[in-house]
Scaffold this motif. Structure first.
Motif, short mmCIF file in Angstrom:
data_model
loop_
_atom_site.label_atom_id
_atom_site.label_comp_id
_atom_site.label_asym_id
_atom_site.label_seq_id
_atom_site.Cartn_x
_atom_site.Cartn_y
_atom_site.Cartn_z
N LEU A 155 -55.59 1.86 -12.36
CA LEU A 155 -54.42 2.21 -12.55
C LEU A 155 -53.31 1.04 -12.42
O LEU A 155 -53.06 1.29 -10.80
CB LEU A 155 -54.27 3.43 -12.40
CG LEU A 155 -52.94 4.20 -13.36
CD1 LEU A 155 -52.49 4.15 -14.82
CD2 LEU A 155 -53.04 5.74 -12.94
N SER A 156 -52.07 0.57 -12.76
CA SER A 156 -50.75 0.81 -12.45
C SER A 156 -49.04 0.28 -13.08
O SER A 156 -49.80 1.56 -14.22
CB SER A 156 -51.46 -1.62 -12.27
OG SER A 156 -51.27 -1.96 -13.30
N ARG A 157 -48.84 -0.04 -12.79
CA ARG A 157 -47.68 0.41 -13.41
C ARG A 157 -47.32 -0.70 -14.48
O ARG A 157 -46.61 -0.15 -15.67
CB ARG A 157 -46.21 -0.35 -12.38
CG ARG A 157 -46.28 1.15 -11.41
CD ARG A 157 -44.46 0.53 -10.91
NE ARG A 157 -44.11 1.53 -9.34
CZ ARG A 157 -44.68 0.93 -8.93
NH1 ARG A 157 -45.88 -0.15 -8.33
NH2 ARG A 157 -44.64 1.96 -7.26
N THR A 159 -50.61 -0.63 -17.19
CA THR A 159 -51.45 -0.54 -17.64
C THR A 159 -51.30 0.41 -18.78
O THR A 159 -49.52 0.89 -18.87
CB THR A 159 -51.55 0.61 -16.78
OG1 THR A 159 -52.69 0.83 -15.98
CG2 THR A 159 -52.84 1.56 -17.73
N GLU A 216 -54.35 7.03 -7.52
CA GLU A 216 -53.51 6.45 -7.88
C GLU A 216 -52.76 7.05 -9.56
O GLU A 216 -51.13 6.56 -9.83
CB GLU A 216 -54.18 4.80 -9.12
CG GLU A 216 -54.92 3.71 -8.00
CD GLU A 216 -55.29 3.85 -7.44
OE1 GLU A 216 -56.15 3.27 -6.12
OE2 GLU A 216 -56.16 5.39 -7.80
N GLN A 219 -49.85 9.42 -7.86
CA GLN A 219 -47.98 8.81 -7.44
C GLN A 219 -47.93 8.41 -8.87
O GLN A 219 -46.50 8.36 -9.32
CB GLN A 219 -48.52 6.92 -6.79
CG GLN A 219 -47.33 6.87 -6.74
CD GLN A 219 -47.68 5.08 -6.01
OE1 GLN A 219 -48.58 5.14 -5.05
NE2 GLN A 219 -46.91 4.57 -5.69
N PHE A 220 -48.75 8.28 -9.61
CA PHE A 220 -48.35 7.74 -11.48
C PHE A 220 -47.58 8.98 -11.94
O PHE A 220 -46.23 8.70 -12.22
CB PHE A 220 -49.51 6.95 -12.04
CG PHE A 220 -48.60 6.80 -13.75
CD1 PHE A 220 -48.73 4.97 -13.89
CD2 PHE A 220 -48.79 7.69 -14.05
CE1 PHE A 220 -48.37 4.93 -15.18
CE2 PHE A 220 -48.33 7.07 -15.76
CZ PHE A 220 -48.28 5.60 -16.45
N ASP A 631 -47.83 1.97 -2.00
CA ASP A 631 -48.12 1.52 -3.27
C ASP A 631 -49.62 1.65 -3.65
O ASP A 631 -49.81 0.96 -3.59
CB ASP A 631 -47.28 0.26 -3.27
CG ASP A 631 -47.13 0.35 -5.17
OD1 ASP A 631 -47.71 1.00 -5.35
OD2 ASP A 631 -45.49 -0.62 -5.28
N LEU A 633 -50.04 2.04 -6.79
CA LEU A 633 -50.13 1.28 -7.92
C LEU A 633 -49.83 -0.75 -7.80
O LEU A 633 -49.62 -0.91 -8.71
CB LEU A 633 -49.17 1.97 -8.74
CG LEU A 633 -49.00 3.84 -8.99
CD1 LEU A 633 -47.74 4.08 -9.76
CD2 LEU A 633 -50.75 4.00 -9.71
#
Length: 633
Positions: A155-157, A159, A216, A219-220, A631, A633
């Motif tokens: 997962l990332s910003r 995604t 992740e 935090q998301f 971080d 993400l």
């Protein structure tokens, strides 16, 4: 680079996309490929890091925010953003009653230009009522999208999530817009029930999350809420919130005792939070002052109520044929949606003694069956594996499914839940646990509760009144309680990586490095917190170390101090694959203008927060005080 460590710890106890960036959105019929998708995000990729954050024990990232102390501000609001349904609750300071909203389906509808249209039941009704149905492809409809955070491997910003028609937008955008809509709705309600004007800064926002979520995902969720303007935000673990709510209730025991009582100090129990998507389980002990100690780390799986829906859809596909069901969804979306709603209607009412469930089959379904399959429903049933358990009444357009077939819809979920409970009980034999606490919307299924009770006849099953609201009400209570209400077990082993004097025949040759003309072992893991260790709020762990900077070429080299974690109890080397270590934060100390002295001493401290760890270091020679930036993400 000599980092000899003194033991001064203070333990006070990808999918393929079609590019839509040109502005001309090209749509792919979902019938052509289940995996085809369209990338409809033309916005710039988000970058940046979370400033002033801590390292998570449970995964939550704690940042520098406004006052979040218990009771600060006039009102506490909890948002339970579930997989299947969402809801919220609030209580004004000094008021007794917690007010809950109605639960609504977790659905978001965006207009063709990607602006907000509707959330919840209105989003679902508006989407499935679009006429003609082909107009749906111009809109963006997301249903049960929270589960995709759990399913996403990395997962990332940036995604992106698929909507109903396989078009993709950034997940961050979807969650931000959902939180913005909730914020607007909640503030309107608060100001309608209070004489003064309430703004988002007056509210302590408690956001519930599954205990088994990754770092992740947590935090998301936190970032999305803050970007939506929920300025004073805290994450709360769903089973902990539910447990806190239950402690204050008079409970009805469904099992062997049949009595009504409150949980007592010293009592140990398994709390099973049965939600729509995930099932969270952990073991708690009640301490004095309604405090809770975690005895067994939270575990769980995708085994909630939506698995019943999934099995029901499989049943329809086998009965009607995949092609027919797909066409029904495309040409008669309202009827298709009514099928899904019918699951929610009988899922909680079905019991072990229910003889059959009845579902209405619209005349359009019958026409479609004949058109696509060339057979009537009766013929299809007669030729299928369901001939002895399913029947169709033509006069009332009713499909009847017998008990034995309906049970199969629950099997995967119930078997997973029971297996997890047995595993936990087996690992906690010394704790003599005799109570299972069931909370969450799916726990209101009488069939699920009966099956669990039958599997554990020697244990008390606690029935929580209004179990679907236990999490959100408990989250309100957590916002009003001291932060040290929970004692948790560390999910990982945490420590710093250091370069110690290299010892022949002891340290691996592959980790030998040279610094200031001396040989060192690179990345020796210095443990501060061990996986499974009980941690208390504000508990601190610190150690002193030093580093040589004698050579001139090293006088202006920055000093990195890295925090590592591992699921193993005693990792030895940060860079050894067998130790499964992962670097989660680095503090970089820049050299002063005049350069470093020959020896640099520093003290690094980990501080346990409510759900997070913060890491900072003090350089004695320069007076520098630094805090981590992390971080996930």
């Amino acid at each position: 680079m000599n980092n000899n460590v003194s033991n001064n710890s203070d333990d006070s106890s990808d999918d393929q996309y079609v590019d839509c960036d040109s502005g001309d959105d090209k749509y792919i019929d979902s019938d052509s490929s289940d995996d085809a998708s369209i990338d409809c995000d033309s916005s710039d990729e988000e970058t940046g890091r979370t400033q002033g954050a801590g390292i998570s024990i449970d995964g939550e990232v704690g940042g520098k925010v406004l006052d979040e102390s218990p009771g600060s501000g006039p009102v506490t609001v909890a948002i339970d953003f579930g997989t299947t349904f969402f809801g919220w609750a609030y209580r004004f300071r000094d008021e007794e009653k917690i007010i809950c909203s109605n639960r609504e389906p977790t659905c978001l509808l965006l207009n063709p230009d990607k602006t907000f249209s509707a959330l919840g039941k209105k989003a679902m009704d508006d989407f499935y009522s679009l006429d003609p149905p082909a107009e749906q492809k111009n809109y963006f409809f997301y249903s049960q999208f929270k589960m995709q955070l759990y399913d996403t491997k990395k997962l990332s910003r940036t995604t992106k999530l698929k909507d109903e028609n396989n078009k993709k937008l950034k997940a961050m955008k979807i969650f931000i817009m959902s939180f913005e809509a909730l914020k607007k709705e909640i503030l309107q309600k608060l100001n309608g029930s209070n004489a003064g004007e309430i703004t988002t800064r007056d509210v302590l926002w408690m956001i519930t999350i599954p205990a088994i979520w990754t770092d992740e995902a947590r935090q998301f969720m936190s970032e999305a809420a803050r970007k939506a303007g929920l300025t004073r935000t805290r994450l709360v673990l769903e089973p902990e919130a539910a447990a806190l709510y239950v402690i204050e209730q008079n409970l009805k025991f469904d099992g062997k005792s049949g009595s009504t009582a409150r949980l007592q100090v010293g009592q140990k129990y398994i709390v099973a939070d049965l939600g729509g998507g995930t099932v969270d389980m952990c073991v708690h002990e009640i301490l004095e002052g309604d405090h809770i100690r975690e005895l067994y780390r939270a575990t769980g799986d995708y085994a909630g109520g939506t698995t019943v829906n999934d099995k029901f859809l499989e049943f329809l596909k086998n009965l009607l044929g995949r092609k027919a069901l797909r066409k029904l969804k495309k040409t008669h979306p309202y009827i298709y949606n009514m099928f899904l709603k019918s699951v929610e209607e009988w899922k909680c009412s079905f019991t072990r003694d229910t003889q059959e469930i009845t579902m209405h089959f619209d005349s359009e379904v019958i026409k479609l069956s004949l058109e696509v399959m060339g057979k009537s429903i009766e013929q299809k049933i007669s030729d299928s594996e369901f001939k002895d358990t399913v029947s169709y009444t033509k006069q009332q357009y009713c499909l009847k499914v017998q008990n034995s077939e309906v049970r199969k819809f629950f099997d995967t979920s119930v078997n997973t839940i029971i297996s997890s409970l047995k595993e936990i009980r087996g690992k906690c034999q010394a704790d003599n646990i005799s109570t299972i606490l069931l909370v969450g919307g799916y726990s209101e299924s009488r069939y699920v509760r009966d099956e669990i009770e039958a599997a554990f006849p020697d244990m008390d099953m606690i029935s929580v009144e209004d179990g679907k609201h236990a999490v959100v009400k408990g989250a309100v209570l957590m916002g009003e309680k001291p932060r040290d209400i929970i004692e948790r077990r560390a999910r990982f082993t945490y420590g710093f990586g250091y370069n110690n004097d290299f010892i022949e025949d002891q340290h691996p040759e592959k980790f030998k490095i040279y610094w200031d003309g001396e040989a060192y072992c690179d990345g020796v893991f210095y443990k501060l917190i061990e996986a499974g260790q009980i941690l208390q709020y504000n508990q601190q762990f610190s150690n002193d170390s030093y580093r040589t900077q004698r050579l001139q070429e090293n006088k202006h080299v920055a000093i990195p101090i890295s925090l590592w974690r591992s699921p193993l109890p005693d990792p030895a080397y940060c860079y050894d694959e067998a130790d499964q270590c992962e670097e989660v934060a680095t503090i970089t100390a820049q050299a002063p203008p005049q350069g470093w002295p020959d020896v640099v001493n520093n003290t690094t401290t980990l501080t346990v927060g409510e759900t997070e760890l913060t890491v900072n270091t003090f350089i004695k020679e320069t007076g520098q005080e630094l805090e981590t930036t992390i971080d996930f993400l």
